[in-house]
Structure formats: C-alpha cells, structure tokens
Scaffold this motif. Structure first.
Motif, mmCIF file in Angstrom:
data_model
loop_
_atom_site.group_PDB
_atom_site.id
_atom_site.type_symbol
_atom_site.label_atom_id
_atom_site.label_comp_id
_atom_site.label_asym_id
_atom_site.label_seq_id
_atom_site.Cartn_x
_atom_site.Cartn_y
_atom_site.Cartn_z
ATOM 1 N N ALA A 250 -30.269 38.113 2.997
ATOM 2 C CA ALA A 250 -29.726 39.316 3.634
ATOM 3 C C ALA A 250 -28.262 39.063 3.961
ATOM 4 O O ALA A 250 -27.885 37.945 4.339
ATOM 5 N N LEU A 251 -27.440 40.097 3.827
ATOM 6 C CA LEU A 251 -25.999 39.975 4.057
ATOM 7 C C LEU A 251 -25.611 40.754 5.304
ATOM 8 O O LEU A 251 -26.131 41.842 5.562
ATOM 9 N N ARG A 252 -24.682 40.194 6.057
ATOM 10 C CA ARG A 252 -24.112 40.858 7.227
ATOM 11 C C ARG A 252 -22.737 40.256 7.490
ATOM 12 O O ARG A 252 -22.404 39.184 6.968
ATOM 13 N N VAL A 253 -21.960 40.941 8.291
ATOM 14 C CA VAL A 253 -20.607 40.508 8.645
ATOM 15 C C VAL A 253 -20.571 40.248 10.132
ATOM 16 O O VAL A 253 -20.973 41.103 10.934
ATOM 17 N N LYS A 254 -20.096 39.070 10.500
ATOM 18 C CA LYS A 254 -19.976 38.693 11.910
ATOM 19 C C LYS A 254 -18.704 37.887 12.097
ATOM 20 O O LYS A 254 -18.469 36.904 11.380
ATOM 21 N N ASP A 255 -17.893 38.313 13.052
ATOM 22 C CA ASP A 255 -16.637 37.632 13.383
ATOM 23 C C ASP A 255 -15.722 37.500 12.170
ATOM 24 O O ASP A 255 -15.051 36.479 11.975
ATOM 25 N N GLY A 256 -15.724 38.525 11.327
ATOM 26 C CA GLY A 256 -14.837 38.525 10.175
ATOM 27 C C GLY A 256 -15.290 37.643 9.034
ATOM 28 O O GLY A 256 -14.503 37.413 8.102
ATOM 29 N N ARG A 257 -16.521 37.159 9.056
ATOM 30 C CA ARG A 257 -17.040 36.301 7.993
ATOM 31 C C ARG A 257 -18.341 36.879 7.455
ATOM 32 O O ARG A 257 -19.072 37.553 8.169
ATOM 33 N N VAL A 258 -18.611 36.575 6.205
ATOM 34 C CA VAL A 258 -19.832 37.045 5.553
ATOM 35 C C VAL A 258 -20.939 36.028 5.816
ATOM 36 O O VAL A 258 -20.864 34.877 5.368
ATOM 37 N N ARG A 259 -21.945 36.461 6.548
ATOM 38 C CA ARG A 259 -23.084 35.609 6.851
ATOM 39 C C ARG A 259 -24.199 35.893 5.850
ATOM 40 O O ARG A 259 -24.561 37.057 5.618
ATOM 41 N N VAL A 260 -24.755 34.838 5.300
ATOM 42 C CA VAL A 260 -25.839 34.925 4.324
ATOM 43 C C VAL A 260 -27.070 34.289 4.951
ATOM 44 O O VAL A 260 -27.128 33.061 5.115
ATOM 45 N N ASP A 261 -28.044 35.118 5.326
ATOM 46 C CA ASP A 261 -29.308 34.625 5.878
ATOM 47 C C ASP A 261 -30.243 34.335 4.710
ATOM 48 O O ASP A 261 -30.869 35.245 4.145
ATOM 49 N N LEU A 262 -30.333 33.052 4.348
ATOM 50 C CA LEU A 262 -31.010 32.641 3.120
ATOM 51 C C LEU A 262 -32.405 32.113 3.435
ATOM 52 O O LEU A 262 -32.547 31.022 4.001
ATOM 53 N N PRO A 263 -33.475 32.836 3.089
ATOM 54 C CA PRO A 263 -34.829 32.286 3.262
ATOM 55 C C PRO A 263 -35.152 31.275 2.154
ATOM 56 O O PRO A 263 -34.670 31.395 1.020
ATOM 57 N N PHE A 264 -35.968 30.310 2.501
ATOM 58 C CA PHE A 264 -36.425 29.327 1.513
ATOM 59 C C PHE A 264 -37.846 28.908 1.858
ATOM 60 O O PHE A 264 -38.293 29.015 3.013
ATOM 61 N N GLN A 265 -38.563 28.429 0.858
ATOM 62 C CA GLN A 265 -39.955 28.027 0.999
ATOM 63 C C GLN A 265 -40.122 26.601 0.515
ATOM 64 O O GLN A 265 -39.550 26.203 -0.503
ATOM 65 N N ILE A 266 -40.909 25.839 1.265
ATOM 66 C CA ILE A 266 -41.226 24.464 0.895
ATOM 67 C C ILE A 266 -42.738 24.294 0.913
ATOM 68 O O ILE A 266 -43.428 24.862 1.771
ATOM 69 N N PRO A 267 -43.301 23.529 -0.022
ATOM 70 C CA PRO A 267 -44.760 23.326 -0.022
ATOM 71 C C PRO A 267 -45.167 22.334 1.071
ATOM 72 O O PRO A 267 -44.514 21.314 1.289
ATOM 73 N N ILE A 268 -46.232 22.652 1.766
ATOM 74 C CA ILE A 268 -46.765 21.784 2.812
ATOM 75 C C ILE A 268 -48.269 21.692 2.641
ATOM 76 O O ILE A 268 -48.906 22.535 2.003
ATOM 77 N N ALA A 269 -48.840 20.651 3.218
ATOM 78 C CA ALA A 269 -50.286 20.493 3.199
ATOM 79 C C ALA A 269 -50.923 21.366 4.274
ATOM 80 O O ALA A 269 -50.296 21.699 5.282
#
Length: 681
Positions: A250-269
C-alpha cells in the motif's frame, strides 16, 4: 506448515519513468503519489457516504449479493456483486484498477463498521436500568447477545457513547448511523486489489525489491496519456528474511516521503493447541509490567520453576504518564484557542497572532502524540521479545496470558492499570503472538478473574490471600505482597498470580478453543490446581570440593579492625604558605577543604577566565548551567541516572535445566500433609 504475515515499513526515495528514463526526485514522486492516493480517497469516501444507512448495511451484513450468491472475501468483488458502483468525475480519467482499490478500501471500512454495529445493537437491546452499574442478570442478558471477541473495554466505551446520545436526545439510538458519522477514508491506496495493469512487484536481491506502478503526471488526468509507469527501487529492512514472499503493498505519503507498507509471508511450523508439558505464564503485574514463571506438568501436577521472571517498566510508565498529561494540556489549550478564534473576525488585529499560536499548539500536540505512540510501540515489542526469549530459554512450548476480555480493574489495580493503558497491552499480546509463532510456541489466554485473589500453593480456589505492603508487615493492608494464612505462602503478589495462570493453562489445556476468524486461542474454563515450586540444590564449586577434603576454610574471615581510641589523632598536613602577590589564589586556597574520602576523580577548581594557570578541569565534558551534579563527587550524571525513563529492568534470560520428579532433576518443595489435604479438597 503455516504462514506468518507481517508488514515491513519501507520508503521510496526516487523513481524512474520507464518510458523516457527520466529520474523523478523525491518531492516530485511524493506529489504524484499524493495525486493517486487523493483520487482513491475521493472515490472511497463517496462509496462510504452513499452507503452509510441501515438498509445498505443490512445488505452487506446478509452476505448475499443481488444474484443470490454469497459475497466473496475480497471487498471490491463484494461491492460489485451488491451493485455498489462509483463513477469518477467526467473530467478525470481513472483506470478501472484504481476504482478497484477504492472499492476495496471502502469495503474494509464498512465491514469494520458492521462489527461496531452488532456491538451497539446488543448493548441497546439489553440496556440496563442504571448504565453505570449493571446487575448480574443484566450482565448475563448482555453476554447472551454479544458477538465473539468483545472486551470489557469495548463494552464500557460503547455504553458511554450510547449513554451520551441518550442524555442529549432523550431516546436510545436506532442504528449505528445515528451514533457515528461515516468513517473517514485514509489518504492511501491499497494496491492489493489491483493486478499487473496497475502494479507489479519483483524482488531483485536479499535486501532490495523493485515496484512498478502507474502514477498520474498531473493532478486531474484527462486521458491515459497523463499516466506513466514509474519504477521505484525499495530497500528491504533486515526484518524481511530472504525466503519471505513479498505481497502487493500500500502507498501513502507522510512527511513529504513515499511510504511503502510492504506485507510479506514466511513459512512457519504449526504450534499445537494441546499436549504441552512445559509452559510459561505471565501476569499483567501490579508491581511490574510483566511477571512470569516457568513450570512443567508432571503426573497431573504443576511444578513451578521457583524463579520469578519480571519486566519492570515503571520508569517508562512514569514517562508516558507525564507525556499524556502534557498531551491533555496541549489539547485543552488548542481547543481554547480555537474557541477564541471562532469568536473574532479576521479583521481583528489579534486574529493573525492568535492563528499562528493556535497552529503551533496543534503541531506541538501532534508531536507529543507521535512520541507517545513510538514509545508505546518500542515498549510493547521490547516486552514481547523478553517474554518469548524467556519461553525459548526454558524450553516452553506454550505461553499463557491473562485474557484482556475478562480483565476488570478494581481499587488500586484500577489506577495502576489506567496508567499502563497507554502502554497498549493489546499491542504486547499481538507482538508476543507474532514472535512466538516464529519459534513454534503457542499463545493461549486464560480467564483473569481470581488469579491474584487465591493461593497457588493450596490450589483449591478457596484459600484467599492476604495482601500486605511487605513481608515484614503482614498485619497491615497493602497490595504488593501476598500471604496465605492457611499454608504460610509469602511471596510477591504478581508472582503468585503468574503461578495460578500457569496452572490454569496447563491443567485446562484440553478445553482450548481457537477462534475461526482470528486464530486466537483461549481457555474459557477455569481448572484449579496447586503449584509446587522446584528446589534446585546448589552445586559445589571445585574449590569448595577441595576444601571439603582438606578440612580448611575456603574463605577465611579477615581479622576485625581495632576501632578503640588507643593513640592520638594524627595531625593534618599544614597548608602551603600564601602568595602575597596573588590574592585570587589565596582566596581559592581558603575555599579548598580537605576530606578523608578519596575522590573518584581529581577534584580541582574550574579554570578562571582571564587568569592563566589557575586550576585545570578534569577530563570529560564541562558542566553546563542547570545540569544536575552529584553532591559527593561533582560528576554530571548520565541521562538515565537522572531520569531512568528509557531503561527497563528485567530478569536476564537464562537457559535452566528442566525440572521434574526425576531424582537427578530438581525436586519440588515439600508440602505438609495438611496442605496436601487442603489442595485435594
């Protein structure tokens, strides 16, 4: 195997236009992303405002579309199946994938409102005669119609909201739309609803990725020519492992910068819900933030580790308490300035100065709020890492916590919990669940009622503890220490509660329930049982074993010092002769006093301006006016010596041997036959 999903905050500093190769600077990139998020926000707000009524919310809650089919989990698809479309302005050209993202954001906001709607409807349907004090029958009627996963804090807040509406209008609200305005859409775009026609994401290395996204070149694009593909290089933080699967951000702008909220998935037991032998229980302490204990289940009984685990954040809590007081002061000041501005016209000569002061107060208030949020987050993750590390070091497969939904504060604990409310215990629980999942450790909540009231040694649920200030003041009323008049248990109050939490979890683990939607595990049933503390015999050192054979004292006591007055007091060294030519040196020499204590550093006078050779400052930073110095050594203390607000005291993480009933292992402390009979009852 399962998947653990997390979000990594990233920043895009620069971009490149794919077609022309033009390098887009950070300010221009932030402006173009702001145009995109503005278009999505306008569309999303239009959908929410148009559907903020009882009939449309009923249609969304039914879960069935216009064609009779069930609504899909994806929000944008559910809205289209319901026929809730949105058309951009005729003068603005927007891709269909941007409309998708706006519909997804609106669907998420409306579905969250459905949960609040069910809660408000349940409270209104069982409205008590006195909202400030419900009776037992009224509580039973409320719990019968409440949705799952509702905490007492949510019930209290919604009750206050409905009571305020009733006091103002004289009637109870009919629907949630009477209580609240339409939710405000955030200035962001959820790219998860889009496909390759709007965004692509590719990992280019262990710590880098490349994001391709279409951005508008002007604020109001009129055709497809006003859109262009931009390539954004992203640096991944070290919390994203190399084997993680990256998801659409997801993209948003905060304090004059482009913030990228990047989800990621890791395998777990997968962590099982039952079959645990060793576990760790933590109590939301009254003396500390977290107090825990480790133990194991042996032959149907719980044997505690015999060592309390404490995480003391009283200094940070005091800092948060002062910051919240400052936040409330600034909020009251800002509201007062706004009322003053509303009472005068812009032509008034005082208006400009008051407007500037009001704006500065608002900015200062936002900064204090941000500081509180950052400190809360840092404290939550620090406490969670410490708790999970303790569980890993003790070989535990499960962590038991007090259920926040059943935690009701009364008396002094109410005041202490009010101070700790800013530390966001819910964030701590979420952080513990996230970190424990990486180590295949289950996190289960148990009922909180009665954990600090009854004795863990007796374990029958009837031996009431006597709370006192200290172990040497058992006859006085207090809250920090617990004493059992039946078995004679005397220990810290929070430690006793942690042992009861551990016993409830290990003995009642067969009644564990898993929430279908959230996956949270809880034990609604209370199973009582006593906890025996392990006693580890201290192993003698090599020197002690040698001394045992040689029959010699390992550490001989030094001879006592003779303090009798058997000799005259020695004369002190005479002062040096004064220099008649330098009165300043003579004055300083008169002020120097001798002391029998050897100073930690050289104590010499500060250099006098304009007089060379008079005194020399010791090594280190020069003291500044207003800094606090030690009255003994004259040293300037460090910041944490003056305040201690940014340092938490916690039990060190030690890997201890397992304890049980084996002769080679630690044995539980002996319990008298009378206590054993009481626990059996």
């Amino acid at each position: 195997m399962s998947k653990l999903t997390a979000t990594a905050p990233c920043t895009a500093h620069v971009a490149t236009v794919e077609k022309t190769g033009e390098v887009v600077s950070q300010p221009l990139l932030a402006q173009r992303v702001a145009w995109l998020t503005g278009l999505a926000r306008e569309l999303s707000a239009g959908i929410v405002a148009a559907r903020w009524n009882a009939a449309d919310l009923d249609g969304l809650a039914s879960g069935v579309g216009l064609d009779g089919r069930a609504l899909p989990p994806k929000g944008w698809m559910a809205l289209r199946r319901l026929g809730w479309s949105i058309t951009p302005a005729s003068s603005v050209y927007v891709f269909d994938r941007v409309v998708r993202c706006a519909q997804e954001q609106a669907a998420r906001a409306l579905r969250l409102a459905l949960h609040r709607r069910r809660l408000a409807a349940a409270i209104v349907a069982s409205w008590p005669a006195n909202p400030r004090a419900r009776t037992s029958a009224e509580w039973d009627a409320l719990h019968a119609v409440l949705p799952d996963g509702v905490t007492l804090a949510q019930i209290r807040n919604r009750t206050r909201q409905i009571r305020a509406y009733h006091d103002e209008h004289g009637v109870l609200p009919v629907d949630l739309t009477d209580l609240e305005e339409p939710p405000v859409s955030a200035a962001q775009i959820v790219l998860a609803a889009a496909d390759r026609q709007l965004v692509t994401l590719e990992r280019t290395g262990n710590h880098s990725a490349r994001l391709r996204v279409r951005l508008p070149l002007i604020a109001s694009p009129a055709s497809a020519k006003d859109w262009a593909w931009h390539v954004l290089p992203i640096a991944l933080p070290p919390t994203v492992p190399s084997q993680a699967k990256l998801c659409t951000p997801a993209l948003r702008v905060k304090d004059g910068r482009v913030r990228v909220d990047l989800p990621f998935q890791i395998p777990i037991a997968f962590a099982p819900a039952t079959g645990h032998v060793t576990g760790v229980g933590f109590d939301w302490g009254l003396n500390t933030l977290l107090t825990g204990t480790a133990g194991c289940l042996t032959d149907g009984r719980v044997i505690g580790d015999g060592r309390p685990l404490t995480y003391d954040a009283s200094g940070i809590s005091a800092k948060l308490h002062r910051l919240r007081a400052e936040r409330e002061r600034l909020a009251a000041k800002h509201q007062h300035q706004q009322r003053l501005l509303a009472g005068i016209t812009p032509a008034d000569p005082r208006y400009a100065q008051l407007a500037v002061a009001c704006r500065h107060t608002g900015v200062e208030h936002e900064r204090v709020c941000a500081r509180i949020r950052h400190l809360n987050k840092a404290l939550a993750w620090s406490a969670a890492r410490w708790a999970v590390d303790q569980a890993v070091a003790n070989g535990a497969t499960v962590i038991y916590l007090e259920d926040l939904a059943t935690l009701e504060a009364r008396g002094r604990r109410g005041r202490a919990n009010a101070r700790l409310s800013g530390q966001v215990r819910g964030q701590i629980v979420q952080a513990i669940r996230h970190l424990a999942a990486k180590h295949t450790i289950a996190v289960v909540t148990v009922p909180a009622r009665g954990t600090s009231r009854y004795c863990p040694r007796c374990g029958d649920g009837t031996s009431v503890l006597r709370h006192c200030p200290a172990p040497d003041r058992l006859a006085e009323r207090g809250w920090a220490w617990a004493y059992c008049p039946v078995c004679g248990l005397s220990c810290d109050r929070d430690w006793a509660a942690a042992e009861r939490i551990l016993a409830r979890g290990l003995l009642g683990q067969n009644a564990t329930r898993t929430h279908r939607a959230t996956g949270a595990r809880t034990i609604p049933k209370v199973v009582e049982g006593n906890v025996a503390r392990a006693r580890r015999p201290a192993k003698p050192t090599r020197a002690a074993r040698r001394a045992r054979h040689t029959r010699t004292d390992l550490h001989p006591r030094p001879a006592a010092r003779d303090r009798s007055k058997n000799r005259p007091t020695p004369k002190r060294p005479a002062r040096t002769a004064k220099d008649p030519a330098n009165n300043l040196v003579n004055t300083l020499a008169d002020d120097w006093l001798t002391s029998s204590r050897v100073p930690d550093r050289r104590t010499v006078p500060a250099p006098v301006p304009g007089v060379p050779g008079v005194g020399q400052r010791p090594a280190g930073h020069a003291s500044k006016p207003g800094r606090r110095e030690s009255y003994r050594t004259g040293h300037v203390r460090n910041s944490y010596h003056r305040t201690g607000f940014h340092h938490a005291k916690a039990t060190p993480v030690l890997a201890l041997a397992k304890h049980g009933s084996s002769p080679k292992q630690a044995t539980p402390a002996r319990i008298s036959s009378e206590i054993t009979e009481n626990s059996r009852r």
